[in-house]
Design a protein around this motif. Structure first.
Motif, short mmCIF file in Angstrom:
data_model
loop_
_atom_site.label_atom_id
_atom_site.label_comp_id
_atom_site.label_asym_id
_atom_site.label_seq_id
_atom_site.Cartn_x
_atom_site.Cartn_y
_atom_site.Cartn_z
N ALA A 95 -25.04 -16.01 -13.82
CA ALA A 95 -25.18 -15.81 -15.26
C ALA A 95 -23.99 -15.03 -15.81
CB ALA A 95 -26.48 -15.08 -15.57
N LYS A 96 -23.36 -14.24 -14.93
CA LYS A 96 -22.18 -13.47 -15.32
C LYS A 96 -21.34 -13.21 -14.08
CE LYS A 96 -24.57 -9.06 -15.02
NZ LYS A 96 -24.93 -7.84 -15.72
N ILE A 97 -20.07 -12.94 -14.32
CA ILE A 97 -19.13 -12.63 -13.25
C ILE A 97 -18.56 -11.26 -13.57
CG2 ILE A 97 -17.00 -13.34 -12.10
CD1 ILE A 97 -17.72 -16.20 -13.37
N GLU A 98 -18.69 -10.32 -12.64
CA GLU A 98 -18.20 -8.97 -12.87
C GLU A 98 -16.98 -8.71 -11.99
OE1 GLU A 98 -20.98 -5.72 -12.95
OE2 GLU A 98 -22.62 -7.06 -13.49
N LEU A 99 -15.91 -8.24 -12.62
CA LEU A 99 -14.70 -7.86 -11.90
C LEU A 99 -14.59 -6.34 -11.95
CD1 LEU A 99 -12.17 -10.44 -13.40
CD2 LEU A 99 -13.73 -10.73 -11.47
N LEU A 100 -14.41 -5.73 -10.80
CA LEU A 100 -14.28 -4.27 -10.71
C LEU A 100 -12.84 -3.92 -10.35
CD1 LEU A 100 -15.58 -1.48 -10.79
CD2 LEU A 100 -16.19 -1.78 -8.39
N LEU B 142 -10.02 0.02 -17.89
CA LEU B 142 -9.45 -1.10 -18.62
C LEU B 142 -9.38 -0.83 -20.12
CD1 LEU B 142 -11.40 -4.05 -16.97
CD2 LEU B 142 -9.18 -3.11 -16.31
N ILE B 143 -8.40 -1.45 -20.75
CA ILE B 143 -8.34 -1.53 -22.21
C ILE B 143 -8.82 -2.95 -22.51
CG2 ILE B 143 -6.91 -1.38 -24.28
CD1 ILE B 143 -4.85 0.17 -22.55
N ASP C 110 -19.31 0.67 -16.87
CA ASP C 110 -18.24 1.35 -16.14
C ASP C 110 -16.92 0.88 -16.76
OD1 ASP C 110 -16.18 2.00 -14.36
OD2 ASP C 110 -17.36 1.55 -12.59
N PRO C 111 -16.04 1.78 -17.21
CA PRO C 111 -14.80 1.36 -17.86
C PRO C 111 -13.83 0.61 -16.95
CG PRO C 111 -14.81 3.73 -17.53
CD PRO C 111 -16.17 3.23 -17.15
#
Length: 85
Positions: free
Chosen positions: A3-8, A13-14, A44-45
């Motif tokens: 449903a979503k893809i999270e990149l850490l 990040l801006i 989480d930024p």
């Protein structure tokens, strides 16, 4: 399908200077290979969240990302692939 893809990332990040594209690698000839998706920051930024506009059909995909960072004002970019069965 996710449903979503999270990149850490290792840096904050801006998100306004960050973007990503979700591309169906093996798209049929009559379909656009670029999948409509939104890109947003997570709680989480250091996280970028890519949310497809609809359920991903079976196939191979590539994520291409460019992320602007606060820490040293650099741009991190790269790509990876995954499959949906």
């Amino acid at each position: 399908a996710p449903a979503k893809i999270e990149l850490l990332f290792s840096e904050n990040l801006i998100i306004t200077y960050s973007k990503a594209e979700l591309i169906m690698i093996d798209a049929p000839m009559f379909h656009s290979p670029v999948v409509k998706a939104t890109v947003a920051s997570g709680s989480d930024p250091k996280t970028m969240i890519i949310t497809p506009a609809s359920t991903l059909p079976s196939g191979a995909y590539r994520v291409e990302y460019h992320a602007g960072t606060y820490d040293d004002r650099s741009t991190i970019h790269g790509n990876f692939t995954f499959k949906v069965k």
